[in-house]
Design an enzyme around this catalytic site. Structure first.
Site, mmCIF file in Angstrom:
data_model
loop_
_atom_site.group_PDB
_atom_site.id
_atom_site.type_symbol
_atom_site.label_atom_id
_atom_site.label_comp_id
_atom_site.label_asym_id
_atom_site.label_seq_id
_atom_site.Cartn_x
_atom_site.Cartn_y
_atom_site.Cartn_z
ATOM 1 N N GLU A 88 0.790 -1.223 0.000
ATOM 2 C CA GLU A 88 0.000 0.000 0.000
ATOM 3 C C GLU A 88 0.827 1.280 0.000
ATOM 4 O O GLU A 88 0.403 2.282 -0.567
ATOM 5 C CB GLU A 88 -0.926 0.016 1.235
ATOM 6 N N SER A 347 -20.031 -24.755 56.407
ATOM 7 C CA SER A 347 -18.944 -25.008 57.365
ATOM 8 C C SER A 347 -17.602 -24.433 56.933
ATOM 9 O O SER A 347 -16.590 -24.694 57.585
ATOM 10 C CB SER A 347 -18.789 -26.521 57.576
#
Length: 706
Positions: A88, A347
């Site tokens: 490009e 617990s």
């Protein structure tokens, strides 16, 4: 003298060109002040949540419905960047925004052919067009050129390239290289193959007409054109190009990554305007945990789900975050984050009760406590199976999660003190009505906490009793000091007790036995089987697992040890470096003696209002004796170590000490005051175990080793 005077210095035409260039720069600078570039689109990027390596966990579209993911050139395959610039804009790194050589080439070709043959737009000009889209006219080109030079004055080449990589179109609602790479190839742009990179170089030229899912033939032609050009320009060698030609193009878009959705949603909501949230989450582990949760949820009832939280103790970094088994399962309320949901912890708070008791020098692991029906004022706790064990050590009481001894210790240390210790560490218990006061039911889950809270607390035990907040943001610093919930000696006691807890039913972790790795863990089940918990830790990690129904309704027959604990051990099995014992160094203050050698005040703790006659009754109480591991009828796989077969734990409950173990008719040397011992088998086959207590009770288990 007559004639022309000699000229000195730079020729006039060059001076004119220089003055013109200076004038142009001055014009651009003045225009830059009057009309700076509009970068508003960069402020409307997608919110992106990434793992510790920068890989996407989950992304969100912008308000316009666009996938516009922020990206930096460092996040992209360098070969793709070379291919993009070579195709490009070959002089991108040097030109001032426009490329005079490219302009001259394009003008010459247009004059020769009578039409536009090639463009002269640089990456910077294309970026300017992405910021301010305009019709493709000569005037627009001129504006783009001016804007490009303006961008070059303001920003570095790296920043401009980052703008392009974030905004370039790739078809449909995809913008930016990251969104395109994930949607078309299902991978981050740093991992692109040459054929994939070539397609992504081509797509922005005509993103709609080249969409691979609609026009795969055109997409292939455009990709192959890029490959051939780059081959001619020497960017790619012939062998790579030939291989790339043979690769298929994608014909459908892939789903965007969708990991840790609950955590990602919470982080995204914490900041508006999009942007990157880089977390401490291990992406590979997160994927494995979510798969495990989906598989294991099939064994639960249709309305039940689970949550898993994994933390590295150092820095308290969250490595895995599974808020539910299936985010999209409405039947299981999948979008509710159960890591943050307030539930009864059952617990799981007992280790902190005993830890504070150790810290206060109220008890020792060998202190005798009484497990029998006891009333504490108006409160009368019962054991999970409504069976009682008489005289037991604190060690046994915690390992077997007996309720009466835990309540007795909590009564002695004071529920408000435990509550205050939690709050000081950044964990806030919630009580009924919102303003309830802490009471003795706190020992059995009478408060609301989250899985996040419990993992925070347990990671503190692994760190010698110092609690620090969990951290999910990569690079964030946590407090180096931490808040002590109890001292190092107490943490050492608790860890050694929880490491010796019997494994889940029918579950032997081969790695733990072979490598003698240690995981300290505790389970819990809330009232009515609404919540099943398992939280464990070693030197490096803390893991929490919750299962249940999000609406809080009961899940019958589901409890911590049988439901959540096996999942906990599977998660530890996923951690390659798990199993180093936490708190291995024996700190000052640790007293390693039997009950008889303890100071008188530590030998026994009387629960509640139990009187001497009650204690005498407890001595005569002889609950049923049973072998808890290996279970009767089980088949267990032998594990071979360096010096023969690995040891197998033998555990029992009930009865009165001393206990005697007999395996295949031969006595096993074992501590008489312990309900657990280790036995090393000599080979495969049938095994019969018998245990006898002081009252003559016997229990037996028969199983097979293979």
């Amino acid at each position: 003298m007559s004639g022309r005077a000699p000229e000195f210095g730079v020729p006039r035409r060059i001076r004119r060109a220089g003055l013109a260039a200076l004038g142009l720069l001055a014009t651009i600078a003045a225009a830059d002040r009057i009309a700076p570039p509009d970068l508003a689109r960069l402020g409307r990027v997608s919110t992106l949540v990434a793992d510790v390596d920068g890989e996407v966990l989950r992304a969100f579209t912008t308000a316009e419905g666009i996938w516009r993911l922020p990206v930096d050139p460092a996040d992209v395959d360098p070969r793709y960047l070379d291919m993009l610039l070579a195709y490009e804009d070959r002089r991108f790194r040097y030109h001032p925004g426009i490329d005079p050589l490219a302009v001259a080439r394009a003008a010459t070709q247009a004059a020769r052919h009578g039409r536009v043959v090639s463009g002269a737009s640089t990456i910077t000009m294309q970026t300017a067009r992405l910021f301010e889209p305009r019709p493709r006219t000569f005037a627009s080109k001129l504006i783009e050129a001016l804007r490009a030079m303006q961008l070059e004055l303001r920003y570095s080449k790296r920043e401009i390239l980052s703008f392009y990589l974030t905004l370039a179109p790739y078809g449909g609602n995809l913008e930016g290289i990251r969104a395109a790479s994930l949607a078309w190839f299902g991978k981050e742009p740093r991992h692109l193959a040459p054929s994939e990179a070539a397609l992504l170089v081509a797509l922005p030229q005509s993103p709609e007409s080249l969409r691979p899912d609609r026009y795969p033939g055109r997409a292939r032609e455009a990709r192959d054109k890029v490959l051939s050009v780059l081959a001619r320009r020497g960017v790619l060698d012939d062998a790579i190009v030939a291989e790339a030609y043979a690769d298929p193009v994608p014909t459908a878009r892939r789903d965007m990554p969708f990991l840790a959705p609950h955590l990602a949603r919470r982080l995204a909501a914490s900041r508006s305007g999009g942007g990157l949230h880089r977390t401490t989450v291990d992406g590979s582990l997160q994927k494995a945990l979510e798969h495990l949760a989906r598989i294991q949820s099939a064994a639960l009832d249709p309305q039940a789900t689970m949550a898993i939280l994994v933390v590295r103790n150092e820095g308290r970094a969250v490595l895995g975050y599974v808020g539910s088994a299936d985010f999209f399962d409405a039947t299981r309320a999948g979008q509710v984050d159960m890591i943050r949901a307030i539930r009864s912890p059952g617990s799981t708070l007992k280790p902190f009760i005993y830890g504070m008791g150790f810290d206060d020098l109220l008890i020792h692991p060998e202190t005798v406590v009484i497990d029998m029906p006891t009333r504490f004022g108006s409160y009368r706790p019962e054991n999970f199976l409504r069976a009682y064990h008489g005289e037991v050590s604190v060690r046994e009481a915690l390992q077997q999660s007996l309720n009466v001894p835990a309540v007795a210790v909590l009564e002695a240390i004071g529920p408000p003190r435990l509550d205050a210790r939690f709050r000081a560490a950044g964990v806030t218990p919630r009580y009924a009505g919102g303003e309830g006061a802490p009471g003795l039911p706190l020992a059995l889950g009478g408060a609301g906490l989250t899985l996040h809270d419990l993992v925070t607390l347990y990671a503190g035990i692994a760190d010698g009793g110092k609690v620090r907040p969990l951290n999910v943001v990569s690079g964030a610093q946590t407090s180096s000091r931490g808040v002590p919930i109890f001292g190092e000696a107490a943490a050492w006691y608790v860890t050694r007790i929880l490491e010796d807890a019997p494994p889940p039913p029918d579950f032997v972790q081969p790695g733990v036995v072979r490598q003698r790795r240690s995981v300290a863990y505790k389970t819990g089940t809330s009232y009515g089987y609404r919540d099943a918990w398992a939280v464990g830790y070693d030197a490096d990690h803390t893991v929490g697992v919750w299962t249940g129904r999000p609406d809080g309704s009961p899940s019958p027959d589901r409890f911590g040890r049988a439901t959540a604990a096996p999942i906990l051990f599977q998660v530890f099995g996923m951690l390659s470096d798990f199993g180093r014992p936490a708190n291995p160094r024996r700190p000052e203050g640790v007293l390693s003696v039997g009950n008889k050698a303890l100071p008188e005040r530590l030998k026994r703790l009387a629960p509640g209002d139990a009187t001497a006659p009650a204690r005498s009754l407890a001595r005569r109480l002889s609950p049923p004796l049973a072998v808890t591991f290996p279970p009767d009828g089980a088949t267990i796989r032998l594990v071979r170590g360096e010096s023969g077969y690995a040891s197998l734990p033998l555990t029992a409950e009930g009865g009165r000490r001393p206990l005697r173990w007999i395996v295949n008719g031969h006595p096993v040397a074992a501590p008489a005051n312990r309900r657990r011992t280790d036995w090393r088998p000599d080979g495969a086959g049938y095994v019969g175990i018998t245990i006898l207590d002081a009252d003559g009770q016997t229990a037996r288990s028969e199983f097979v080793l293979e």
